[in-house]
Design a protein around this motif. Structure first.
Motif, PDB file in Angstrom:
ATOM      1  N   GLU A 217      13.884  20.832 -27.630  1.00 12.35           N
ATOM      2  CA  GLU A 217      13.859  19.395 -27.360  1.00 12.35           C
ATOM      3  C   GLU A 217      13.784  19.133 -25.858  1.00 12.35           C
ATOM      4  N   PRO A 218      12.914  18.241 -25.409  1.00 16.04           N
ATOM      5  CA  PRO A 218      12.806  17.917 -23.981  1.00 16.04           C
ATOM      6  C   PRO A 218      14.109  17.424 -23.366  1.00 16.04           C
ATOM      7  N   GLU A 219      14.963  16.798 -24.199  1.00 13.52           N
ATOM      8  CA  GLU A 219      16.216  16.253 -23.689  1.00 13.52           C
ATOM      9  C   GLU A 219      17.134  17.348 -23.133  1.00 13.52           C
ATOM     10  N   GLU A 220      16.949  18.564 -23.569  1.00 11.00           N
ATOM     11  CA  GLU A 220      17.813  19.660 -23.120  1.00 11.00           C
ATOM     12  C   GLU A 220      17.518  20.071 -21.671  1.00 11.00           C
ATOM     13  N   VAL A 221      16.312  19.775 -21.199  1.00  9.97           N
ATOM     14  CA  VAL A 221      15.878  20.285 -19.900  1.00  9.97           C
ATOM     15  C   VAL A 221      16.712  19.718 -18.759  1.00  9.97           C
ATOM     16  N   ASN A 222      16.955  18.415 -18.742  1.00 13.49           N
ATOM     17  CA  ASN A 222      17.713  17.805 -17.651  1.00 13.49           C
ATOM     18  C   ASN A 222      19.099  18.402 -17.521  1.00 13.49           C
ATOM     19  N   CYS A 223      19.728  18.670 -18.647  1.00 17.50           N
ATOM     20  CA  CYS A 223      21.065  19.276 -18.640  1.00 17.50           C
ATOM     21  C   CYS A 223      21.018  20.669 -18.013  1.00 17.50           C
ATOM     22  N   ILE A 224      19.995  21.432 -18.350  1.00 16.01           N
ATOM     23  CA  ILE A 224      19.852  22.788 -17.797  1.00 16.01           C
ATOM     24  C   ILE A 224      19.621  22.732 -16.292  1.00 16.01           C
ATOM     25  N   LEU A 225      18.723  21.870 -15.860  1.00 16.78           N
ATOM     26  CA  LEU A 225      18.386  21.787 -14.438  1.00 16.78           C
ATOM     27  C   LEU A 225      19.551  21.292 -13.594  1.00 16.78           C
ATOM     28  N   PHE A 271       9.359  21.670 -16.866  1.00 15.79           N
ATOM     29  CA  PHE A 271       9.616  22.789 -15.956  1.00 15.79           C
ATOM     30  C   PHE A 271       8.425  23.027 -15.028  1.00 15.79           C
ATOM     31  N   ASN A 272       7.496  22.051 -14.985  1.00 13.85           N
ATOM     32  CA  ASN A 272       6.286  22.145 -14.151  1.00 13.85           C
ATOM     33  C   ASN A 272       5.420  23.340 -14.519  1.00 13.85           C
ATOM     34  N   ILE A 273       5.371  23.636 -15.817  1.00 13.64           N
ATOM     35  CA  ILE A 273       4.488  24.675 -16.335  1.00 13.64           C
ATOM     36  C   ILE A 273       3.274  23.996 -16.958  1.00 13.64           C
ATOM     37  N   ASP A 274       2.088  24.440 -16.598  1.00 16.25           N
ATOM     38  CA  ASP A 274       0.853  23.874 -17.132  1.00 16.25           C
ATOM     39  C   ASP A 274       0.766  24.170 -18.628  1.00 16.25           C
TER      40      ASP A 274
END
Length: 608
Positions: A217-225, A271-274
């Motif tokens: 889920e995209p929502e998890e990314v902010n927590c990780i960063l 994550f800025n991955i193409d």
């Protein structure tokens, strides 16, 4: 009048110190000695009991769970009975807490630390200070986590009185928590998560049983960063393919990195991955300060290649030297730039660290606190560094011999970057010095005219100026001997009546000042010295010859401005310089201080 002022100054200073060290929650800096001193001034001791003199102090029963420091276990009540009470300073954090059951927390000190840690695969160590409020708040949570992890990992603690251990592991604030994996000389991972029993337990288990976590889920990314310092993220076709397996195996070798994988293109974008990139894709994020630095993996997707990439990427841009870091620094084959500067030289240290970011995995940038005791001063002396002024030293090793070059210029961001760029290209420090000289000339030529001299470092060359900025005047009587004794000589054959010679004269003198001893700049009046003019077949004025070891090698036909002349001479010096390994005499001229890594390493281990 003076006595009144002194008394007023004394009480004002006492009040300020009391407010800063006792009332504010800056527990990292609070001193129990100062607390006792201040409290002794606020309380009067009579009949072995403490009575408050300040009318603003109130008392409160311990049964009410106060968040305040205990001043005395017992105060007399009006009915003659004694009841446990404490003094309350509004919302202060306590110095004493209810007793904590720490039956599963091991107490370590200098005598048993290494043996105990070496005897267990996973040991979490809490470096604490008994007087520190944050250490006190952590104590019950840490004890509970020790019980929850019993049989899987050992939780231990080290008192701040253990000065040797505190210095060895660079503990500067409390509490500081490290997970030791594979003994005291193995991996050391800093714990920076929430200080609760659940968070500690979860974090330790993730290191004991490392795995790659799936992100769906995209929502998890902010927590990780926002919460993770070092993160490796794989963008894969499947969670079950060979690439996922290789990533999982690599994760077991890096306990200090959080590994994730995703198959979702929306997650990859965050994550800025193409999303259109050829899979598999692996990136590493390493946080220094506020932001993460991003590294892209470009090798074969195998366990060994991934592990090597992670090892290189997780290195900080600048390493702060300590006994713990010494082994890894000495064993690293990369060229190194050392900054010797007091810890309070924040501007220079910040500039050095900023420059380091552009040379990750190319040059090792290391900061040594040169004011951190006699041992550090002795260590700095191996690099030729004395005093407290910030100095940068370039260093590389050949055949276990440490060669160093002390950078003479001002430590600006531009200068440090130029030093690093030329250091990467240069094979010897003679070559490095010439490259830096060239950089300075190019910069100066862009801002012509420039009054200051370029390259103020003294060299081993013979001084060749009668006056600063003046070329040496040669004649038939001294010409042959002079050019034979000096390795590189530029000679201007001129005619006093020649208009072109007159135009060249000030630029030629300025070029002499710019070169500042790198080569001899000389001149011959060809009209007066007809024999020399005839010998060298001078047919026009001015004519510029370049001599190497007394032999005419080149004739200068180019732009006759000062910087172009100086730049051409430096290029010729580099061209005709012997390519053999640097000699000891030359090393001395370039401020090299030969030493061996084994010598430095033995001194680190012996604690000299």
């Amino acid at each position: 009048m003076s006595a009144s002022k002194a008394l007023l100054f004394f009480f004002t200073t006492t009040l300020i110190l009391f407010t800063f060290f006792y009332v504010t929650p800056l527990s990292h800096f609070r001193s129990p000695i100062l607390q006792k001193l201040v409290l002794s001034m606020l309380f009067d001791q009579q009949d072995d009991q403490l009575y408050p003199l300040a009318p603003t102090l109130i008392t409160q029963d311990i049964d009410d769970q106060p968040v305040v420091p205990r001043v005395e276990d017992s105060f007399p009540e009006e009915d003659g009975e004694h009841k446990s009470r404490v003094v309350v300073f509004d919302d202060m954090i306590p110095l004493e807490w209810p007793e904590v059951d720490e039956k599963d927390v091991v107490v370590l000190g200098a005598l048993n630390f290494s043996n105990f840690v070496d005897g267990h695969q996973f040991v979490l160590v809490n470096f604490y200070a008994p007087w520190c409020n944050w250490s006190q708040q952590l104590a019950p949570e840490y004890a509970a986590a020790a019980t929850m992890l019993k049989g899987e990992a050992v939780l231990a603690k080290v008192d701040n009185w253990e000065t040797g251990l505190r210095m060895r592991y660079s503990v500067e604030e409390y509490p500081t928590i490290y997970l030791f994996v594979g003994g005291s000389q193995g991996q050391r991972v800093s714990y920076t998560e929430t200080r609760t029993r659940e968070a500690i337990t979860t974090w330790v288990k993730q290191r004991i049983y490392p795995t790659v976590q799936n992100i769906t889920e995209p929502e998890e990314v902010n927590c990780i960063l926002s919460s993770k310092s070092m993160v490796a993220v794989g963008f894969l076709d499947s969670f079950e393919d060979l690439e996922s397996e290789q990533l999982t195996m690599a994760s077991k070798l890096h306990f200090d990195v959080d590994f994730y994988q995703t198959t979702d293109s929306n997650v990859a974008k965050l994550f800025n991955i193409d999303p259109q990139a050829k899979l598999p894709v692996l990136i590493m994020l390493n946080k220094e300060g506020v932001n993460h630095t991003r590294f892209m993996f470009e090798g074969q997707f195998t366990e060994s290649a991934i592990s090597e990439f992670i090892s290189e990427s997780k290195l900080p841009s600048m390493i702060t030297y300590s006994d713990m870091e010494a082994h890894s620094i000495y064993q690293n084959p990369m060229k190194k730039l050392w900054l010797f500067a007091p810890g309070d030289s924040r501007e220079v240290i910040s500039t050095f660290q900023e420059a380091a970011k552009a040379f990750r995995k190319k040059i090792l940038f290391i900061h040594v606190d040169s004011c951190c005791g006699a041992r550090r001063k002795q260590f700095a002396s191996h690099f030729g560094v004395t005093g407290d002024s910030p100095r940068v030293v370039a260093e590389y090793v050949t055949d276990n011999i440490m060669n160093t070059y002390m950078y003479p210029e001002k430590l600006t961001l531009t200068n440090i970057k130029s030093l690093a760029e030329e250091f990467l290209k240069a094979e010897t420090f003679s070559q490095l010095h010439m490259r830096l000289k060239m950089v300075n000339i190019i910069r100066a030529s862009a801002n012509f005219p420039v009054e200051e001299d370029i390259g103020q470092r003294p060299t081993g060359e013979q001084s060749i100026f009668n006056e600063k900025g003046k070329a040496v005047v040669l004649s038939k009587g001294n010409f042959s001997e002079f050019i034979s004794k000096n390795k590189y000589v530029m000679v201007n054959f001129y005619a006093p009546w020649c208009q072109w010679s007159k135009l060249l004269a000030p630029e030629y003198e300025a070029a002499a000042a710019i070169l500042n001893g790198e080569a001899v700049i000389a001149k011959v009046d060809a009209v007066a010295e007809t024999m020399l003019a005839y010998k060298y077949k001078i047919q026009g004025y001015p004519t510029l010859f370049f001599f190497v070891n007394g032999v005419h090698k080149e004739t200068y036909y180019y732009d006759r401005r000062r910087y172009q002349i100086a730049r051409w001479v430096l290029q010729k010096i580099e061209e005709y310089r012997p390519t053999a390994t640097m000699k000891t005499e030359e090393a001395a001229d370039l401020m090299l201080v030969p030493a061996t890594y084994s010598q430095l390493l033995s001194e680190t281990e012996d604690g000299q």
